[in-house]
Write an enzyme that holds these catalytic residues in place. Structure first.
Site, PDB file in Angstrom:
ATOM      1  N   GLY A   1       0.797  -1.217   0.000  1.00  0.00           N
ATOM      2  CA  GLY A   1       0.000   0.000   0.000  1.00  0.00           C
ATOM      3  C   GLY A   1       0.831   1.269   0.000  1.00  0.00           C
ATOM      4  O   GLY A   1       1.961   1.295  -0.491  1.00  0.00           O
TER       5      GLY A   1
ATOM      6  N   LEU B   1      -4.648  -5.592  -3.966  1.00  0.00           N
ATOM      7  CA  LEU B   1      -3.622  -4.561  -4.008  1.00  0.00           C
ATOM      8  C   LEU B   1      -2.238  -5.107  -3.682  1.00  0.00           C
ATOM      9  O   LEU B   1      -2.017  -5.688  -2.610  1.00  0.00           O
ATOM     10  CB  LEU B   1      -3.982  -3.443  -3.025  1.00  0.00           C
ATOM     11  CG  LEU B   1      -3.014  -2.250  -2.963  1.00  0.00           C
ATOM     12  CD1 LEU B   1      -2.996  -1.521  -4.305  1.00  0.00           C
ATOM     13  CD2 LEU B   1      -3.406  -1.304  -1.837  1.00  0.00           C
ATOM     14  N   ASP B   2      -1.306  -4.925  -4.635  1.00  0.00           N
ATOM     15  CA  ASP B   2       0.108  -5.288  -4.463  1.00  0.00           C
ATOM     16  C   ASP B   2       0.314  -6.771  -4.136  1.00  0.00           C
ATOM     17  O   ASP B   2       1.303  -7.139  -3.496  1.00  0.00           O
ATOM     18  CB  ASP B   2       0.756  -4.426  -3.365  1.00  0.00           C
ATOM     19  CG  ASP B   2       0.811  -2.953  -3.735  1.00  0.00           C
ATOM     20  OD1 ASP B   2       0.916  -2.656  -4.933  1.00  0.00           O
ATOM     21  OD2 ASP B   2       0.742  -2.105  -2.827  1.00  0.00           O
ATOM     22  N   GLU B   3      -0.604  -7.629  -4.582  1.00  0.00           N
ATOM     23  CA  GLU B   3      -0.471  -9.056  -4.299  1.00  0.00           C
ATOM     24  C   GLU B   3      -0.424  -9.902  -5.566  1.00  0.00           C
ATOM     25  O   GLU B   3      -0.529 -11.119  -5.507  1.00  0.00           O
ATOM     26  CB  GLU B   3      -1.612  -9.524  -3.391  1.00  0.00           C
ATOM     27  CG  GLU B   3      -1.539  -8.933  -1.985  1.00  0.00           C
ATOM     28  CD  GLU B   3      -2.557  -9.540  -1.038  1.00  0.00           C
ATOM     29  OE1 GLU B   3      -3.123 -10.605  -1.385  1.00  0.00           O
ATOM     30  OE2 GLU B   3      -2.775  -8.967   0.041  1.00  0.00           O
TER      31      GLU B   3
END
Length: 300
Positions: free
Chosen positions: A217, A243-245
Site C-alpha cells: 500500500g 492490491l500489491d499481491e
C-alpha cells in the site's frame, strides 16, 4: 519525432524477423523435451536457447521456453502452429508461439515522478527494451514535454475521486485505439479498478516501492523508516484486484542503516525501483515469464 519511433520499431522488427519463442506448461512426463526438439529440428529451426523447469519431477508441472531461429518464419507461422497442435494434444499442453518480430505495443502510465519512466525510455532508445512504446498516459501534465522529445504521444487525463470511472474509460479507449499489448505502471500513483484490470489480465505490470509482501500500500518508505529496517527494496509484479499481491516478476534490495531518514530511503530506493521495473518489463516483452496461480516462472 514520430519518424524516430517508427524507424526504431521497424529496426527491431527486421532484426528479429526469423526469431520466435515456444512457451509450454503441462504435467511433467517423459518425452516432452525430445518431442519438441525433434519437431523444431524437422522444420529446420535452430534452437538458440532452451530452458525448462519442473515443480515436481514426479507428476508435477513442467514449464518450458525455447527460442529458435527459422528462416522465412513469417510465411510458415500458420503451418507451424497447425503441425505443433498434435504434440500439444499428446502431452495436454498449454502452449503458444510468440514471434519476436511481432513487437509488443506498450503503454506507460506515470504520475509526477520520472525515474522509472526515464529508465524505460532510455533503455528503449538504446535498443535494450524491444517494444513499441505507443503512448504515455498521466494524471498530471508535468512530463509531457519530456515524453514528446522521444516521439511518443503523451496524454494527460485528470483523475479525481468523483470522476475516476470517467477517467478510466478515456484511458481504456486509448489502449484500444493504440492496440496496446501491455501496460506498465511506472510509479502511477492510482489504484486501478477491477474493470480496468480485467481489460488486460496478466498484462499490467506495476512497480511497488517496497520488498513485498512487506509494506503493502501507500507510503512504504515512511513505514519502513518507522520500523527501522536495514534493507529496502522494490518489487515488480502483475496487477490483480488484490492490491500489491499479484504474481511477482522481479525484486531487488539495498542495504540501509540508522543514519538514513525517510527521505534518504526514497532517494536510494529510486535506483532500485527503476532497475527492477526495467528488468521485469524486458522479461515480459521477451516472453520469459510464465504465470502459475499466484507465482511466476521467469526464464532469465
Amino acid at each position: 519525432m514520430k519518424e524516430l519511433r517508427d524507424r526504431k520499431v521497424e529496426l527491431f522488427r527486421q532484426t528479429n524477423k526469423d526469431r520466435a519463442r515456444l512457451l509450454i506448461s503441462c504435467k511433467d512426463q517423459p518425452g516432452i523435451v525430445a518431442a519438441v526438439s525433434n519437431f523444431l529440428y524437422e522444420y529446420g529451426a535452430n534452437i538458440v536457447q532452451s530452458d525448462q523447469y519442473s515443480i515436481d519431477p514426479e507428476g508435477g508441472l513442467f514449464f518450458m521456453r525455447i527460442e529458435f531461429i527459422l528462416p522465412d518464419l513469417k510465411r510458415q507461422e500458420e503451418k507451424l502452429e497447425e503441425a505443433f497442435a498434435a504434440i500439444g494434444n499428446q502431452f495436454r499442453m498449454d502452449w503458444r508461439f510468440a514471434y519476436a518480430y511481432d513487437i509488443k505495443k506498450m503503454a506507460i502510465f506515470v504520475s509526477r515522478e520520472d525515474h522509472c519512466l526515464m529508465e524505460l525510455l532510455w533503455q528503449w532508445q538504446a535498443g535494450d527494451l524491444v517494444a513499441d512504446i505507443a503512448v504515455v498516459i498521466s494524471n498530471h501534465p508535468d512530463l509531457g514535454p519530456t515524453v514528446e522529445q522521444f516521439g511518443i504521444p503523451f496524454y494527460h487525463i485528470t483523475v479525481t475521486k468523483d470522476a475516476k470511472n470517467e477517467a478510466e474509460q478515456k484511458q481504456l479507449k486509448l489502449l484500444e485505439e493504440y492496440e496496446i499489448d501491455v501496460s506498465v505502471l511506472a510509479r502511477y500513483m492510482q489504484i486501478l479498478s477491477p474493470t480496468f484490470i480485467s481489460s488486460q489480465p496478466e498484462r499490467i505490470i506495476n512497480i511497488h516501492h517496497s520488498f513485498l509482501p512487506a509494506f503493502v500500500g501507500a507510503k512504504p518508505y515512511e513505514r519502513a523508516y518507522e520500523r527501522g529496517v536495514k534493507i529496502i527494496g522494490a518489487t515488480s509484479h502483475y496487477v490483480t484486484d488484490d492490491l500489491d499481491e499479484g504474481p511477482i516478476i522481479e525484486q531487488d534490495v539495498l542495504r540501509v542503516n540508522h543514519n538514513h531518514n525517510a527521505e534518504d530511503l526514497k532517494r536510494l530506493g529510486r535506483s532500485v525501483e527503476r532497475s527492477v521495473l526495467a528488468r521485469a518489463v524486458a522479461w515480459h516483452l521477451e516472453d520469459r515469464v510464465l504465470i502459475h496461480k499466484s507465482k511466476t516462472v521467469v526464464f532469465n
